[in-house]
Design a protein around this motif. Sequence first.
Motif, PDB file in Angstrom:
ATOM      1  N   PRO A  43       0.837  -1.200   0.000  1.00  0.00           N
ATOM      2  CA  PRO A  43       0.000   0.000   0.000  1.00  0.00           C
ATOM      3  C   PRO A  43       0.874   1.253   0.000  1.00  0.00           C
ATOM      4  N   MET A  44       0.271   2.359  -0.323  1.00  0.00           N
ATOM      5  CA  MET A  44       1.010   3.616  -0.269  1.00  0.00           C
ATOM      6  C   MET A  44       1.479   3.850   1.161  1.00  0.00           C
ATOM      7  N   PRO A  45       2.658   4.447   1.310  1.00  0.00           N
ATOM      8  CA  PRO A  45       3.226   4.610   2.648  1.00  0.00           C
ATOM      9  C   PRO A  45       2.464   5.612   3.515  1.00  0.00           C
ATOM     10  N   ARG A  46       2.648   5.443   4.822  1.00  0.00           N
ATOM     11  CA  ARG A  46       2.058   6.338   5.803  1.00  0.00           C
ATOM     12  C   ARG A  46       2.902   7.612   5.953  1.00  0.00           C
ATOM     13  N   PHE A  47       2.369   8.578   6.672  1.00  0.00           N
ATOM     14  CA  PHE A  47       3.043   9.863   6.869  1.00  0.00           C
ATOM     15  C   PHE A  47       4.441   9.693   7.464  1.00  0.00           C
ATOM     16  N   VAL A  48       4.559   8.923   8.562  1.00  0.00           N
ATOM     17  CA  VAL A  48       5.846   8.797   9.243  1.00  0.00           C
ATOM     18  C   VAL A  48       6.888   8.161   8.314  1.00  0.00           C
ATOM     19  N   HIS A  49       6.470   7.237   7.475  1.00  0.00           N
ATOM     20  CA  HIS A  49       7.364   6.620   6.500  1.00  0.00           C
ATOM     21  C   HIS A  49       7.902   7.688   5.550  1.00  0.00           C
ATOM     22  N   GLN A  50       7.020   8.515   5.017  1.00  0.00           N
ATOM     23  CA  GLN A  50       7.435   9.542   4.063  1.00  0.00           C
ATOM     24  C   GLN A  50       8.294  10.612   4.735  1.00  0.00           C
ATOM     25  N   ARG A  51       8.019  10.897   5.992  1.00  0.00           N
ATOM     26  CA  ARG A  51       8.856  11.847   6.723  1.00  0.00           C
ATOM     27  C   ARG A  51      10.277  11.301   6.829  1.00  0.00           C
ATOM     28  N   ALA A  52      10.406  10.012   7.139  1.00  0.00           N
ATOM     29  CA  ALA A  52      11.737   9.392   7.232  1.00  0.00           C
ATOM     30  C   ALA A  52      12.435   9.418   5.874  1.00  0.00           C
ATOM     31  N   VAL A  53      11.705   9.114   4.813  1.00  0.00           N
ATOM     32  CA  VAL A  53      12.271   9.143   3.460  1.00  0.00           C
ATOM     33  C   VAL A  53      12.801  10.534   3.141  1.00  0.00           C
ATOM     34  N   THR A  54      12.003  11.551   3.425  1.00  0.00           N
ATOM     35  CA  THR A  54      12.391  12.926   3.128  1.00  0.00           C
ATOM     36  C   THR A  54      13.624  13.340   3.907  1.00  0.00           C
ATOM     37  N   LYS A  55      13.669  12.995   5.191  1.00  0.00           N
ATOM     38  CA  LYS A  55      14.791  13.433   6.028  1.00  0.00           C
ATOM     39  C   LYS A  55      16.091  12.710   5.674  1.00  0.00           C
ATOM     40  N   ILE A  56      16.031  11.398   5.453  1.00  0.00           N
ATOM     41  CA  ILE A  56      17.287  10.708   5.115  1.00  0.00           C
ATOM     42  C   ILE A  56      17.718  11.061   3.693  1.00  0.00           C
ATOM     43  N   GLY A  57      16.742  11.207   2.792  1.00  0.00           N
ATOM     44  CA  GLY A  57      17.068  11.616   1.430  1.00  0.00           C
ATOM     45  C   GLY A  57      17.677  13.001   1.378  1.00  0.00           C
ATOM     46  N   GLY A  58      17.133  13.921   2.184  1.00  0.00           N
ATOM     47  CA  GLY A  58      17.687  15.278   2.233  1.00  0.00           C
ATOM     48  C   GLY A  58      19.117  15.289   2.750  1.00  0.00           C
ATOM     49  N   ALA A  59      19.378  14.507   3.799  1.00  0.00           N
ATOM     50  CA  ALA A  59      20.735  14.421   4.340  1.00  0.00           C
ATOM     51  C   ALA A  59      21.695  13.851   3.296  1.00  0.00           C
ATOM     52  N   VAL A 119      22.061   8.754  14.240  1.00  0.00           N
ATOM     53  CA  VAL A 119      20.797   8.026  14.180  1.00  0.00           C
ATOM     54  C   VAL A 119      19.802   8.492  15.244  1.00  0.00           C
ATOM     55  N   PRO A 120      20.204   8.702  16.510  1.00  0.00           N
ATOM     56  CA  PRO A 120      19.220   9.180  17.494  1.00  0.00           C
ATOM     57  C   PRO A 120      18.608  10.531  17.108  1.00  0.00           C
ATOM     58  N   MET A 121      19.423  11.451  16.584  1.00  0.00           N
ATOM     59  CA  MET A 121      18.898  12.756  16.150  1.00  0.00           C
ATOM     60  C   MET A 121      17.950  12.586  14.974  1.00  0.00           C
ATOM     61  N   PHE A 122      18.326  11.726  14.035  1.00  0.00           N
ATOM     62  CA  PHE A 122      17.472  11.450  12.881  1.00  0.00           C
ATOM     63  C   PHE A 122      16.128  10.893  13.349  1.00  0.00           C
ATOM     64  N   MET A 123      16.158   9.923  14.262  1.00  0.00           N
ATOM     65  CA  MET A 123      14.921   9.315  14.740  1.00  0.00           C
ATOM     66  C   MET A 123      14.044  10.337  15.469  1.00  0.00           C
ATOM     67  N   ARG A 124      14.657  11.227  16.260  1.00  0.00           N
ATOM     68  CA  ARG A 124      13.869  12.272  16.932  1.00  0.00           C
ATOM     69  C   ARG A 124      13.230  13.200  15.911  1.00  0.00           C
ATOM     70  N   ALA A 125      13.968  13.525  14.844  1.00  0.00           N
ATOM     71  CA  ALA A 125      13.422  14.402  13.810  1.00  0.00           C
ATOM     72  C   ALA A 125      12.244  13.745  13.091  1.00  0.00           C
ATOM     73  N   VAL A 126      12.298  12.432  12.938  1.00  0.00           N
ATOM     74  CA  VAL A 126      11.219  11.698  12.261  1.00  0.00           C
ATOM     75  C   VAL A 126      10.062  11.422  13.201  1.00  0.00           C
ATOM     76  N   LEU A 127      10.368  10.881  14.367  1.00  0.00           N
ATOM     77  CA  LEU A 127       9.338  10.387  15.285  1.00  0.00           C
ATOM     78  C   LEU A 127       8.893  11.412  16.323  1.00  0.00           C
ATOM     79  N   GLY A 128       9.654  12.484  16.479  1.00  0.00           N
ATOM     80  CA  GLY A 128       9.360  13.454  17.523  1.00  0.00           C
ATOM     81  C   GLY A 128      10.076  13.068  18.796  1.00  0.00           C
TER      82      GLY A 128
END
Length: 191
Positions: free
Chosen positions: A36-52, A176-185
């Motif tokens: 299925p199409m991805p959820r919001f949190v999935h796309q947020r992670a994609v955007t943040k790691i892709g941007g980095a 990774v911890p900073m990345f996860m906080r940016a994605v998950l809050g």
Amino acid sequence: MPNVQERRWSVEDVWALPEDPARRYETVDGELLVSPMPRFVHQRAVTKIGGALMGYVEAQQLGEVMFSPYDVVLDPFTLMQPDVLVIHPVGMDVVRGEVPPPAPFLAVEVLSPSTVRSDRLRKRPRYQRAGIECWLVDLESELIERWTPEADRPEVCAGTLVWQPAGAGSPFSLEVPMFMRAVLGPAESVG
């Protein structure tokens, strides 16, 4: 009991399917994968790691960072769409669609409940067999598994992920911890 033979799906078969905005179709070694199409949190992670990765790849002149949907065709029976991928620099013949783009040298898959099994057991080994490094971003465990093509086990990155592909003058580093906080809050306080 009769021998039931499953259909072997080709890249052409997948391309012939009617467009469906609610699903993504891939085939790995002839096995059809439907997600299925991805959820919001999935796309947020994609955007943040892709941007980095984008800033690093451009600064190091390694090529380009691309995002799904982007077909990676490895053979007539394997078409995958990594969430984020890095390809070597391309010429105008690729940009104009005259020749196919190169296979990536890095594929990033953000694990979702609906894709975790196929990402881990079907796609990741296929990337490795093709000589493509694969990162599995596990939001539930808050870590990234780094699989190099020759690895039997991943490098589990819960602190810092460091990557220095061939041709890079300096390494890419992701906390990774900073990345996860940016994605998950931020973690919710208990008390």
